[in-house]
Design a protein around this motif. Structure first.
Motif, mmCIF file in Angstrom:
data_model
loop_
_atom_site.group_PDB
_atom_site.id
_atom_site.type_symbol
_atom_site.label_atom_id
_atom_site.label_comp_id
_atom_site.label_asym_id
_atom_site.label_seq_id
_atom_site.Cartn_x
_atom_site.Cartn_y
_atom_site.Cartn_z
ATOM 1 N N LEU A 93 -52.481 53.678 51.844
ATOM 2 C CA LEU A 93 -51.563 54.296 50.904
ATOM 3 C C LEU A 93 -50.131 53.802 51.080
ATOM 4 O O LEU A 93 -49.262 54.171 50.307
ATOM 5 N N GLN A 94 -49.874 53.007 52.136
ATOM 6 C CA GLN A 94 -48.547 52.470 52.407
ATOM 7 C C GLN A 94 -48.654 50.975 52.696
ATOM 8 O O GLN A 94 -49.727 50.467 53.003
ATOM 9 N N ASP A 95 -47.505 50.298 52.619
ATOM 10 C CA ASP A 95 -47.470 48.854 52.836
ATOM 11 C C ASP A 95 -47.984 48.491 54.228
ATOM 12 O O ASP A 95 -47.775 49.230 55.195
ATOM 13 N N ILE A 96 -48.607 47.306 54.304
ATOM 14 C CA ILE A 96 -49.116 46.785 55.570
ATOM 15 C C ILE A 96 -48.451 45.434 55.814
ATOM 16 O O ILE A 96 -48.493 44.561 54.943
ATOM 17 N N PRO A 97 -47.845 45.226 56.997
ATOM 18 C CA PRO A 97 -47.191 43.942 57.273
ATOM 19 C C PRO A 97 -48.206 42.832 57.542
ATOM 20 O O PRO A 97 -49.403 43.084 57.726
ATOM 21 N N ASP A 98 -47.724 41.603 57.592
ATOM 22 C CA ASP A 98 -48.570 40.446 57.885
ATOM 23 C C ASP A 98 -49.239 40.596 59.251
ATOM 24 O O ASP A 98 -48.680 41.182 60.182
ATOM 25 N N SER A 99 -50.426 40.030 59.369
ATOM 26 C CA SER A 99 -51.173 39.911 60.629
ATOM 27 C C SER A 99 -51.480 41.238 61.299
ATOM 28 O O SER A 99 -51.496 41.330 62.525
ATOM 29 N N ALA A 100 -51.740 42.267 60.515
ATOM 30 C CA ALA A 100 -52.047 43.579 61.070
ATOM 31 C C ALA A 100 -53.529 43.885 60.921
ATOM 32 O O ALA A 100 -54.201 43.369 60.034
ATOM 33 N N VAL A 101 -54.009 44.746 61.799
ATOM 34 C CA VAL A 101 -55.343 45.314 61.691
ATOM 35 C C VAL A 101 -55.139 46.812 61.510
ATOM 36 O O VAL A 101 -54.465 47.447 62.314
ATOM 37 N N VAL A 102 -55.702 47.365 60.428
ATOM 38 C CA VAL A 102 -55.525 48.782 60.156
ATOM 39 C C VAL A 102 -56.878 49.471 60.063
ATOM 40 O O VAL A 102 -57.860 48.886 59.617
ATOM 41 N N VAL A 103 -56.917 50.729 60.509
ATOM 42 C CA VAL A 103 -58.117 51.553 60.422
ATOM 43 C C VAL A 103 -57.700 52.987 60.153
ATOM 44 O O VAL A 103 -56.558 53.370 60.388
ATOM 45 N N GLY A 104 -58.632 53.773 59.681
ATOM 46 C CA GLY A 104 -58.426 55.205 59.571
ATOM 47 C C GLY A 104 -58.123 55.705 58.180
ATOM 48 O O GLY A 104 -57.995 54.957 57.228
ATOM 49 N N ASN A 105 -58.019 57.038 58.120
ATOM 50 C CA ASN A 105 -57.734 57.713 56.863
ATOM 51 C C ASN A 105 -56.680 58.779 57.139
ATOM 52 O O ASN A 105 -57.011 59.808 57.707
ATOM 53 N N PRO A 106 -55.421 58.543 56.834
ATOM 54 C CA PRO A 106 -54.849 57.353 56.219
ATOM 55 C C PRO A 106 -54.778 56.193 57.214
ATOM 56 O O PRO A 106 -54.776 56.417 58.424
ATOM 57 N N ALA A 107 -54.711 55.002 56.692
ATOM 58 C CA ALA A 107 -54.744 53.805 57.541
ATOM 59 C C ALA A 107 -53.529 53.747 58.458
ATOM 60 O O ALA A 107 -52.413 54.068 58.065
#
Length: 175
Positions: free
Chosen positions: A146-160
């Protein structure tokens, strides 16, 4: 089926017939090209291509608009239940797995996502609203972005939330 005919292998034809991921993007791009043309022959072909594209959407379970602005290398290795908003921007070499939604939001924070290059969106994830996903990002399974993600990131979850940057574990980063 890789018979040699006139000195060339029939790899493209075999790929078009057997690879459903390639079929959906191929007909999407052909339809987009034909819809920009104004001659009568192109309009007649557009009807045929639209039927083929709609058939491929039902067959694969991938809803993506014909002529969607997708750069090269889009891949759906496991398809079914994929919904991509017609206004979303998707970069080069993106991999989208089954059950993914890339959608819009109405209202003051409304808009559509922008996905960078070399992004992998894993099973069951959703990227919703006016968010920007950077390059070389991995979105884990069943994540809600639901929000911006920077370069080279790994995201998980709810919310990420960011669990890794540049391959190193740094759990202090949160979205």
């Amino acid at each position: 089926m890789e018979k040699i005919m006139g000195g060339k292998k029939l790899g493209f034809v075999r790929y078009l017939i057997t690879n459903a991921s390639f079929q959906i993007t191929f007909w999407m791009r052909i339809g987009g090209w034909l819809s920009c043309r104004k001659d009568v022959f192109s309009r007649i072909l557009l009807v045929l291509v639209s039927i083929i594209h709609k058939h491929n959407q039902y067959k694969t379970g991938i809803q993506i608009a014909m002529g969607h602005p997708v750069k090269g290398g889009l891949m759906f290795p496991h398809f079914s239940g994929i919904v991509i908003n017609g206004g979303a921007k998707i970069g080069r070499n993106c991999t989208i797995l089954h059950g993914v939604t890339i959608g819009s939001v109405r209202g003051p924070k409304g808009g559509v996502p922008t996905i960078g290059d070399n992004v992998v969106i894993a099973t069951g994830s959703a990227v919703i609203g006016n968010v920007s996903v950077g390059n070389n990002v991995m979105i884990g399974a069943h994540s809600l972005v639901l929000q911006d993600i920077p370069d080279s990131a790994v995201v998980v979850g709810n919310p990420a939330r960011i669990v890794s940057m540049d391959g190193a574990e740094k759990t202090k980063y949160y979205l």
